[in-house]
Write a protein that holds these residues in place. Sequence first.
Motif, PDB file in Angstrom:
ATOM      1  N   PHE A   1      37.164   7.505  77.914  1.00  0.00           N
ATOM      2  CA  PHE A   1      36.313   7.593  79.094  1.00  0.00           C
ATOM      3  C   PHE A   1      35.111   6.670  78.965  1.00  0.00           C
ATOM      4  CE2 PHE A   1      38.935  11.220  79.022  1.00  0.00           C
ATOM      5  CZ  PHE A   1      39.196  11.486  80.352  1.00  0.00           C
ATOM      6  N   ARG A   2      34.781   6.034  80.065  1.00  0.00           N
ATOM      7  CA  ARG A   2      33.555   5.245  80.099  1.00  0.00           C
ATOM      8  C   ARG A   2      32.410   6.167  80.478  1.00  0.00           C
ATOM      9  NH1 ARG A   2      31.356   0.196  83.749  1.00  0.00           N
ATOM     10  NH2 ARG A   2      29.165   0.835  83.605  1.00  0.00           N
ATOM     11  N   ILE A   3      31.474   6.271  79.562  1.00  0.00           N
ATOM     12  CA  ILE A   3      30.305   7.112  79.800  1.00  0.00           C
ATOM     13  C   ILE A   3      29.065   6.236  79.795  1.00  0.00           C
ATOM     14  CG2 ILE A   3      28.893   8.924  78.771  1.00  0.00           C
ATOM     15  CD1 ILE A   3      31.350  10.484  78.409  1.00  0.00           C
ATOM     16  N   ASP A   4      28.291   6.309  80.838  1.00  0.00           N
ATOM     17  CA  ASP A   4      26.963   5.698  80.835  1.00  0.00           C
ATOM     18  C   ASP A   4      26.030   6.805  80.372  1.00  0.00           C
ATOM     19  OD1 ASP A   4      28.457   3.700  81.948  1.00  0.00           O
ATOM     20  OD2 ASP A   4      27.403   3.654  83.866  1.00  0.00           O
ATOM     21  N   ASN A   5      25.439   6.625  79.184  1.00  0.00           N
ATOM     22  CA  ASN A   5      24.718   7.748  78.565  1.00  0.00           C
ATOM     23  C   ASN A   5      23.325   7.921  79.170  1.00  0.00           C
ATOM     24  OD1 ASN A   5      23.027   5.924  77.308  1.00  0.00           O
ATOM     25  ND2 ASN A   5      23.922   6.188  75.270  1.00  0.00           N
ATOM     26  N   ARG A   6      22.508   8.738  78.525  1.00  0.00           N
ATOM     27  CA  ARG A   6      21.196   9.077  79.100  1.00  0.00           C
ATOM     28  C   ARG A   6      20.201   7.927  78.951  1.00  0.00           C
ATOM     29  NH1 ARG A   6      21.152  12.945  82.615  1.00  0.00           N
ATOM     30  NH2 ARG A   6      19.291  14.025  81.888  1.00  0.00           N
ATOM     31  N   ALA A   7      20.614   6.859  78.251  1.00  0.00           N
ATOM     32  CA  ALA A   7      19.837   5.622  78.268  1.00  0.00           C
ATOM     33  C   ALA A   7      20.543   4.593  79.169  1.00  0.00           C
ATOM     34  CB  ALA A   7      19.686   5.066  76.858  1.00  0.00           C
ATOM     35  N   ARG A   8      21.592   5.056  79.881  1.00  0.00           N
ATOM     36  CA  ARG A   8      22.457   4.220  80.717  1.00  0.00           C
ATOM     37  C   ARG A   8      23.123   3.125  79.884  1.00  0.00           C
ATOM     38  NH1 ARG A   8      21.295   4.294  86.930  1.00  0.00           N
ATOM     39  NH2 ARG A   8      22.925   2.736  86.740  1.00  0.00           N
ATOM     40  N   ARG A   9      23.369   3.438  78.598  1.00  0.00           N
ATOM     41  CA  ARG A   9      24.129   2.518  77.762  1.00  0.00           C
ATOM     42  C   ARG A   9      25.602   2.855  77.927  1.00  0.00           C
ATOM     43  NH1 ARG A   9      25.225   2.467  71.790  1.00  0.00           N
ATOM     44  NH2 ARG A   9      25.345   0.276  71.171  1.00  0.00           N
ATOM     45  N   MET A  10      26.451   1.846  78.032  1.00  0.00           N
ATOM     46  CA  MET A  10      27.876   2.069  78.308  1.00  0.00           C
ATOM     47  C   MET A  10      28.608   2.361  77.002  1.00  0.00           C
ATOM     48  SD  MET A  10      28.363  -0.947  81.130  1.00  0.00           S
ATOM     49  CE  MET A  10      27.625  -2.225  80.128  1.00  0.00           C
ATOM     50  N   GLN A  11      29.289   3.524  76.961  1.00  0.00           N
ATOM     51  CA  GLN A  11      29.942   3.997  75.741  1.00  0.00           C
ATOM     52  C   GLN A  11      31.372   4.411  76.045  1.00  0.00           C
ATOM     53  OE1 GLN A  11      28.122   4.210  72.953  1.00  0.00           O
ATOM     54  NE2 GLN A  11      26.103   5.043  73.347  1.00  0.00           N
ATOM     55  N   LEU A  12      32.194   4.454  74.997  1.00  0.00           N
ATOM     56  CA  LEU A  12      33.559   4.982  75.127  1.00  0.00           C
ATOM     57  C   LEU A  12      33.638   6.314  74.391  1.00  0.00           C
ATOM     58  CD1 LEU A  12      35.579   1.707  74.451  1.00  0.00           C
ATOM     59  CD2 LEU A  12      34.869   2.666  76.653  1.00  0.00           C
ATOM     60  N   HIS A  13      34.169   7.336  75.065  1.00  0.00           N
ATOM     61  CA  HIS A  13      34.354   8.660  74.472  1.00  0.00           C
ATOM     62  C   HIS A  13      35.811   9.067  74.621  1.00  0.00           C
ATOM     63  CE1 HIS A  13      30.002  10.288  74.398  1.00  0.00           C
ATOM     64  NE2 HIS A  13      29.921   9.016  74.755  1.00  0.00           N
ATOM     65  N   ALA A  14      36.366   9.738  73.625  1.00  0.00           N
ATOM     66  CA  ALA A  14      37.726  10.263  73.737  1.00  0.00           C
ATOM     67  C   ALA A  14      37.706  11.606  74.469  1.00  0.00           C
ATOM     68  CB  ALA A  14      38.339  10.435  72.348  1.00  0.00           C
ATOM     69  N   GLY A  15      38.830  11.946  75.103  1.00  0.00           N
ATOM     70  CA  GLY A  15      38.942  13.235  75.785  1.00  0.00           C
ATOM     71  C   GLY A  15      40.376  13.729  75.765  1.00  0.00           C
ATOM     72  N   ARG A  16      40.541  15.016  76.016  1.00  0.00           N
ATOM     73  CA  ARG A  16      41.875  15.628  76.018  1.00  0.00           C
ATOM     74  C   ARG A  16      42.008  16.548  77.216  1.00  0.00           C
ATOM     75  NH1 ARG A  16      39.590  14.930  71.910  1.00  0.00           N
ATOM     76  NH2 ARG A  16      40.365  13.695  70.192  1.00  0.00           N
TER      77      ARG A  16
END
Length: 332
Positions: free
Chosen positions: A63-78
């Motif tokens: 998942f593409r997550i824009d975090n609380r600093a609006r930095r673009m991150q990748l997170h796994a999910g199920r």
Amino acid sequence: MTDLKIHGEALPNIPWQERPAGNQDALWRYSENPVVPARAIPASTYIHNSAVIPFQGAFAGVFRIDNRARRMQLHAGRSDDGLTWRIDEAPIHFRCEDPEIGAFRYGYDPRLVRIDGRTYVIWCNGYHGPTIGLGYTDDFESFYQLENALLPFNRNGVLFPRKIRERYVLLSRPSDNGHTPFGEIYLSHSPDLIHWGKHRHVMSPIREENGWQSTKIGAGPAPIETSEGWLLIYHGVVTTCNGFVYSAGAVLLDLDEPWKVIARADPYLLTPSTTYECVGNVPNVIFPCGALLDAPSGRLALYYGSADTVVSVAFGRVHEIVDFVRDNARRD
Ligand code: BMA
């Protein structure tokens, strides 16, 4: 096209909803969209352009997550059903032999492709600007990063789901370092997923018409192999007086020489029209990154980022989408 052959696995538990009465579109939206809300985890501001894949009888995703600093991150999910997702609180940590490559500044717009039993992640990787990051996982716990496939600046990388003529094949979209006002789809070959070459032009935006794909285009989920060619769902952008508008469309590519276009649909498949597509962090964005396929029935679940804010799903049948492309093909 009833005799169309669709290559791929059976996925009897694919998330699915029948076409609503009166709807004649090749794709129709899930009635309960969006499936992933913007704040699905405490660390997220938005969750949008994301990819999913069958995994151990259920589903997994990146998942593409824009975090609380609006930095673009990748997170796994199920997910058990492909519709309700549990997303890891911590971003994916890619192990990489070369720390210079592994220490990426940001990652976004992932695609997932299974080739010979291994799950590959392809994403837009921050390395002196956006370029094509490549990695793999076998369990969605440990992730390994390979060399960046291409030089900056490049986005919208996705692998074909099998080698073609003994080479891995990658679609990409060379770009600039900002909100690129141009963009064509190219293809590259590799014997080993490290060394890339034999680059070919696939297709351009259709600039002269000011239509939905007139500014730039970029590949979506991994192409689907059919007896009529590779079915590629991609995004196209038009520049309006309010900025870019992102829609989804489809094209058929030659099976052996996939840089050759067989048929390209003139109309879009989906264009922003619901509130969750038209209102949000970036309004008017449909950005397909993932797809699930039940090959025997041709049922397809397309996952797309909506308004750079949430993840949504649309359903369709591959043989109907192929018919749509053929019946509405551009003549140029
Ligand atoms: C593109 C990418 C996508 C985004 C889209 C609309 O350039 O950055 O991640 O969804 O713009 O903002």
